[in-house]
Design an enzyme around this catalytic site. Structure first.
Site, PDB file in Angstrom:
ATOM      1  N   LYS A 239      -9.952  -0.905   0.478  1.00 18.86           N
ATOM      2  CA  LYS A 239      -9.153  -0.427  -0.543  1.00 18.86           C
ATOM      3  C   LYS A 239      -8.306   0.694  -0.359  1.00 18.86           C
ATOM      4  O   LYS A 239      -9.073   1.838   0.056  1.00 18.86           O
ATOM      5  CB  LYS A 239      -9.600  -0.472  -2.405  1.00 18.86           C
ATOM      6  CG  LYS A 239      -8.505  -0.408  -3.016  1.00 18.86           C
ATOM      7  CD  LYS A 239      -9.254  -0.101  -5.085  1.00 18.86           C
ATOM      8  CE  LYS A 239      -8.382  -0.529  -5.294  1.00 18.86           C
ATOM      9  NZ  LYS A 239      -6.954   0.098  -6.037  1.00 18.86           N
ATOM     10  N   ARG A 244       0.311   0.720  -3.677  1.00 19.88           N
ATOM     11  CA  ARG A 244       0.907  -0.740  -3.336  1.00 19.88           C
ATOM     12  C   ARG A 244       2.723  -1.128  -3.116  1.00 19.88           C
ATOM     13  O   ARG A 244       3.378  -0.517  -4.234  1.00 19.88           O
ATOM     14  CB  ARG A 244       0.024  -2.083  -4.027  1.00 19.88           C
ATOM     15  CG  ARG A 244      -0.019  -3.285  -3.790  1.00 19.88           C
ATOM     16  CD  ARG A 244      -0.589  -4.230  -4.999  1.00 19.88           C
ATOM     17  NE  ARG A 244      -0.819  -5.256  -4.167  1.00 19.88           N
ATOM     18  CZ  ARG A 244      -1.164  -6.608  -5.192  1.00 19.88           C
ATOM     19  NH1 ARG A 244      -1.954  -6.303  -5.927  1.00 19.88           N
ATOM     20  NH2 ARG A 244      -0.900  -7.802  -4.814  1.00 19.88           N
ATOM     21  N   LYS A 407     -11.586  -5.580  -7.766  1.00 18.41           N
ATOM     22  CA  LYS A 407     -11.225  -3.913  -7.077  1.00 18.41           C
ATOM     23  C   LYS A 407     -12.297  -3.237  -7.490  1.00 18.41           C
ATOM     24  O   LYS A 407     -13.061  -3.326  -8.343  1.00 18.41           O
ATOM     25  CB  LYS A 407     -10.325  -3.390  -7.562  1.00 18.41           C
ATOM     26  CG  LYS A 407     -10.366  -3.013  -8.388  1.00 18.41           C
ATOM     27  CD  LYS A 407      -8.661  -2.450  -8.742  1.00 18.41           C
ATOM     28  CE  LYS A 407      -8.479  -2.106 -10.481  1.00 18.41           C
ATOM     29  NZ  LYS A 407      -7.207  -2.027 -10.981  1.00 18.41           N
TER      30      LYS A 407
END
Length: 547
Positions: A239, A244, A407
């Site tokens: 991550k 994003r 996540k």
């Protein structure tokens, strides 16, 4: 305008997502075109300035307030209220009586469409200023406030663009993903969008345009989730600590979208150029990368929220996209495919197309979750935000689909800091000191200890705690600087944050990433708060490579 003003006021005071949603649903159903379309624009992307003519709002308001308001009264009122639109709305003088002592004319029923037409017809700043003054004369206090919020582009009524689009979809029995897929192909006041939603016309033809596709989101992984998961069912990725983005390249046009669907293309012209010869929609992470190493998030922040960037800034903060999913391969929509097949197609597409300023986010091999846990435990030392888990057989679906993507962010850090300054908030918080600058101790030049700021937070506390904090600030103020107050070093805030980065903006030389108030330490003496040495020890030593 009366209906729009009522909508804004209610949205500002309504508590809870569902109540706000229901109020907007009713407005979109009951309000005619084009007013509802202009209201939708105000709640989402903002009313296009091209529709409002020459409108340097700050300069126009400065001119109007100097001519029609007492400057001292206005300055004191603005300082107390904390919001320009609300201040002007409240202190704007009533229209003068007509010649002969007759009362002022009855205000006309102004709609948003009529307001846009009146301002859009102005060809000079002077004409826009005069028209704005006339509009303020014709409205009551609530209408004046709504007008200035409407043309100012920031209603701040606790409604995100996504929530407004969700309300629009619910008003006409559609899925919000359907609305989002045509959103960037239509323009305010969205007449063709409403015609489609109401069944009066076909869906707007936007398929040939570089439009946004709603993104798939992840759930934070919880302790109880592990017992239900099998390692063989999931792929793992790092991550990355950027933002994003979705890059949509169609027929020579390229647009870059944030996770929320905001068009951020102007800030990253080199990325648009790098993808201009390709036909795809890809999902990835935007980073600043120098010599193969990912720079701190603070560097990327220098590029965000800009309408244009200079060549010097592009060279100083070189951006790069790390790709991890493929949504459209040419004209082929691959979202229904399992993740494992999309990943294979992404790798084949990248090997074939080789876009500049991009690479692939590598998969993290693992056989057991215990092995993955050891890798996750090292993410902070390596400057990585955590891990992503994605079900191998899962299609790419809009929204947060339970059990598909997880996540696994590294645990937040905490430090005890001392409150140094407080500033009044905006909107519902304009009467409270709700934005807090805090610091840590360091050894001063004279040998004594001094506080140096390391961050600012305005979240993490309840309404009741806010009232107590506000009272403490007022009772312990030592200096005032407009809406900001300096306070005596007596209150400790336990601050949670994700990372520390070097910062030339702070006297301390460091800044926290995503700081928020974790706990108010009413019990702890300020002298026992943490030191600068404790926070600088958390600075990343080595940036991760692009492997």
């Amino acid at each position: 305008m009366r209906a729009f003003a009522g909508l804004l006021e209610e949205l500002g005071y309504l508590q809870g997502r569902n109540r706000k949603l229901a109020r907007m649903v009713r407005y979109f159903r009951e309000t005619p075109d084009p007013d509802r379309g202009w209201a939708l624009a105000a709640l989402t992307d903002g009313v296009p300035q091209t529709a409002l003519g020459r409108l340097p709002l700050r300069r126009m308001l400065a001119d109007l307030t100097q001519r029609f308001l007492d400057p001292v009264l206005y300055r004191l009122s603005r300082d107390y209220v904390g919001d320009t639109a609300e201040t002007v709305a409240l202190v704007w003088p009533a229209p003068a009586p007509r010649t002969g002592g007759e009362p002022a004319a009855e205000p006309p029923a102004l709609g948003l469409g009529a307001i846009v037409h009146a301002l859009g017809a102005c060809t000079t700043t002077a004409a826009s200023t005069a028209t704005l003054g006339e509009l303020l004369d014709h409205l009551d206090a609530q209408g004046r406030w709504a007008l200035l919020k409407f043309i100012g582009g920031a209603p701040r009524v606790g409604v995100s663009a996504r929530l407004a689009k969700t309300a629009l979809a619910e008003a006409f029995g559609r899925d919000v993903a359907e609305v989002e897929e045509v959103w960037h192909g239509v323009e305010a006041p969205y007449a063709e969008l409403f015609a489609w939603l109401e069944g009066r016309a076909a869906r707007p033809d936007v398929d040939a345009l570089p439009i946004f596709r709603p993104v798939m989101l992840a759930h934070p992984i919880e302790d109880e989730d592990w017992a239900r998961l099998k390692p063989d069912d999931f792929a793992a990725e790092w991550k990355w600590d950027g933002i994003r983005v979705q890059i949509s390249a169609r027929r020579g046009q390229v647009r870059i979208f944030s996770r929320q669907g905001d068009d951020i293309s102007p800030a990253f012209p080199e990325i648009r150029l790098a993808f201009s010869g390709h036909a795809c929609v890809v999902d990835g992470e935007l980073l600043v990368v120098r010599k193969g190493e990912v720079a701190p998030f603070n560097d990327l922040q220098q590029r965000l929220n800009r309408k244009a960037v200079s060549p010097r800034m592009q060279a100083q903060y070189p951006v790069h996209v790390r790709l991890y999913d493929l949504l459209l391969d040419g004209d082929v929509d691959v979202r229904p495919l399992p993740f494992s097949e999309r990943r294979t197609r992404l790798e084949a597409w990248f090997a074939r197309e080789r876009p500049l300023l991009a690479d692939l986010s590598g998969l993290v091999p693992f056989e057991t979750f215990a092995e993955l846990n050891r890798l996750w435990s090292a993410t902070r030392a390596e400057g990585i935000e955590g891990l992503m888990l994605k079900r191998r057989d899962g299609a790419y679906r809009a929204g947060r689909i339970k059990g598909q993507w997880f996540k696994w962010k590294r645990a937040p850090l905490t430090l005890d800091c001392v409150l140094m300054y407080a500033q009044r908030g905006a909107g519902k918080r304009s009467s409270f000191y709700s934005d807090y600058t805090f610091g840590v101790w360091r050894l001063g030049e004279a040998g004594g200890r001094e506080l140096v700021p390391v961050g600012k937070a305005y979240s993490g506390f309840t309404d009741e705690e806010l009232r107590r904090l506000d009272k403490w600030v007022r009772d312990n103020t030592t200096e005032r600087f407009g809406p900001v107050r300096a306070v005596a070093p007596g209150l400790v805030l336990e601050i949670a944050f994700d990372a520390v980065q070097a910062s030339s903006r702070h006297k301390s030389g460091v800044a926290m990433r995503f700081p928020r108030v974790h706990r108010i330490r009413w019990d702890k003496p300020a002298a026992e708060a943490d030191t600068l040495a404790a926070i600088t020890a958390l600075l990343p030593q080595v940036a991760p490579s692009t492997a």
